[in-house]
Enzyme design. Structure first.
Site, short mmCIF file in Angstrom:
data_model
loop_
_atom_site.label_atom_id
_atom_site.label_comp_id
_atom_site.label_asym_id
_atom_site.label_seq_id
_atom_site.Cartn_x
_atom_site.Cartn_y
_atom_site.Cartn_z
N THR A 70 39.34 -43.85 -11.18
CA THR A 70 39.85 -42.84 -10.98
C THR A 70 41.55 -42.86 -11.23
O THR A 70 41.88 -44.06 -10.84
CB THR A 70 39.60 -42.18 -9.74
OG1 THR A 70 40.01 -40.87 -9.48
CG2 THR A 70 39.93 -43.13 -8.69
N THR A 86 36.20 -38.64 -9.89
CA THR A 86 36.19 -39.93 -10.22
C THR A 86 34.88 -39.94 -11.00
O THR A 86 33.85 -39.36 -10.94
CB THR A 86 35.66 -40.95 -8.89
OG1 THR A 86 36.72 -40.48 -7.95
CG2 THR A 86 35.42 -42.06 -9.06
N THR A 113 32.56 -39.59 -4.58
CA THR A 113 33.70 -38.71 -5.33
C THR A 113 34.04 -37.60 -4.51
O THR A 113 33.35 -37.52 -3.51
CB THR A 113 33.25 -38.12 -6.64
OG1 THR A 113 34.28 -37.30 -7.32
CG2 THR A 113 32.22 -37.03 -6.45
N GLY A 114 35.25 -37.13 -4.58
CA GLY A 114 36.09 -36.26 -3.83
C GLY A 114 36.86 -36.72 -2.92
O GLY A 114 37.62 -37.94 -3.12
N SER A 126 41.67 -36.94 -14.52
CA SER A 126 41.78 -37.50 -13.46
C SER A 126 41.05 -39.00 -13.60
O SER A 126 40.91 -39.65 -12.52
CB SER A 126 40.59 -36.78 -12.34
OG SER A 126 39.08 -36.78 -13.04
N ARG A 146 49.59 -44.27 -2.56
CA ARG A 146 48.08 -43.91 -1.72
C ARG A 146 47.02 -44.54 -2.75
O ARG A 146 47.10 -44.48 -3.96
CB ARG A 146 48.12 -42.57 -1.87
CG ARG A 146 46.71 -41.80 -1.36
CD ARG A 146 45.70 -41.55 -2.50
NE ARG A 146 44.61 -40.80 -1.83
CZ ARG A 146 43.55 -40.63 -2.83
NH1 ARG A 146 43.37 -40.79 -3.91
NH2 ARG A 146 42.36 -39.89 -1.82
N1 ASP Z 1 37.66 -40.15 -4.73
C1 ASP Z 1 38.90 -40.06 -5.54
C2 ASP Z 1 40.15 -40.35 -4.54
O1 ASP Z 1 40.31 -39.86 -3.69
C3 ASP Z 1 39.10 -38.56 -6.27
C4 ASP Z 1 37.70 -37.88 -6.27
O2 ASP Z 1 36.80 -38.46 -6.89
O3 ASP Z 1 37.91 -36.65 -6.38
O4 ASP Z 1 40.96 -40.89 -5.25
#
Ligand code: ASP
Length: 328
Positions: A204, A186, A237-238, A84, A214
């Protein structure tokens, strides 16, 4: 002021007061609220490599807080087994691996790259944007052109593993980018040195199988990261879409500016995130969360969706900790 405007404003103020003070959301009650010994490094997840230790070692070697952030994030970006971030990341639905990263230093300087392809260390390109251009953000082909001009090597970052995962996904995907599944993470890192100065960064490859073009929250200053050396710092994150809509990391820092502890600030931001993103449910692996550090050396973390972990280095040792989470 016209009476009607006044009433409207008072009503709005009332609503936000309610949102800030009362909550119907139950949290897990995991929290850290003591002042920690400096230097401190706090980072998202447990990538099973010495991220925080690298940051602290960089400080010991005489590096700045920004050097510490960059070096430690470089380690994650270079690891082909982390799917990731950087090399080995999963591509978008058209097979392109596109990278997002940003950083901020203790003086409030910021640099960012979005939608960058074929460069292993987007965090270092973000730093070059910050230090060698009059800009904050470079995107796509322009960011790549700049990186190459600056001496970064252009290379294919897909591994056999990420190519295979893509082929597998294509077979079952029906070309619909899944949101909420656990196909993203991330590296977000906040570092405080012995003098109490703070820098932060995040990097990320975003959501696997995303629509080409995107960009998530991570490279957006204020969403994926915010550092104010007078107050503290936060990173996210997320699912980035939910974080962008509340300017999440900036919001956490503003709550701390208004006297909230990092833990309270992260919770309040998660409450806001839930309130403003009603279509996302706390199931199906959905996760969005924040980690934060304030000027006093206290830390906090909270997520919507259970399962966020963070790594914390203080007092000469590193620990992986389960974050507080919303139960609703
Ligand atoms: N925040 C990141 C994104 O939306 C992904 C992640 O941290 O899980 O690209």
């Amino acid at each position: 002021m016209k009476r009607r405007t006044f009433i409207k404003q008072t009503a709005l103020a009332g609503t936000s007061a309610i949102l800030l003070s009362k909550t119907s959301i139950a949290f897990s009650n995991i929290s850290q609220s003591n002042t920690l010994t400096r230097p401190i490094a706090i980072s998202t997840w447990d990538f099973k490599i010495p991220v925080n230790e690298t940051a602290i070692q960089t400080l010991r070697d005489g590096g700045s807080v920004l050097d510490a952030v960059e070096k430690a994030i470089n380690l994650v970006e270079a690891d082909p087994s982390i799917t990731s971030v950087g090399r080995g990341g999963y591509p978008d639905r058209d097979g392109h691996l596109t990278l997002d990263a940003c950083l901020m230093d203790e003086k409030g300087n910021a640099g960012s790259v979005v939608f960058l392809e074929n460069i292993m260390h987007p965090i270092s390109v973000a730093r070059a944007v910050m230090e060698r251009t009059p800009h904050v953000v470079l995107a796509g082909d322009g960011a790549l052109q700049f990186a190459v001009e600056q001496g970064f090597k252009k290379e294919d970052l897909l591994t056999e593993n990420s190519k295979k995962a893509y082929r597998d996904w294509l077979q079952e995907s029906k070309y619909i980018p899944p949101i909420g599944e656990k196909n993203h993470d991330t590296i977000g890192l906040l570092v405080m040195n012995k003098d109490g100065d703070i820098a932060g960064g995040c990097s990320t490859s975003g959501m696997a199988w995303k629509i080409h073009g995107r960009v998530g929250d991570s490279p957006l200053i204020g969403a994926g990261l915010y550092v104010d050396n007078e107050v503290g710092a936060a990173t996210a994150t997320g699912v980035g879409e939910t974080v962008i809509k509340i300017a999440g990391s900036f919001l956490v820092v503003e709550f701390m500016r208004n006297g909230k502890s990092p833990q309270e600030a992260c919770r309040l931001a998660i409450e806001r995130l839930i309130h403003k993103n009603p279509k996302y449910k706390n199931d199906n692996g959905f996760l969005a969360g924040f980690i934060a550090l304030n000027k006093a050396g206290e830390v906090g973390a909270c997520s919507y969706g259970k399962g966020l972990q963070y790594s914390l280095y203080t007092d000469g040792k590193n620990e992986v900790i389960d974050a507080d989470y919303s139960k609703k």
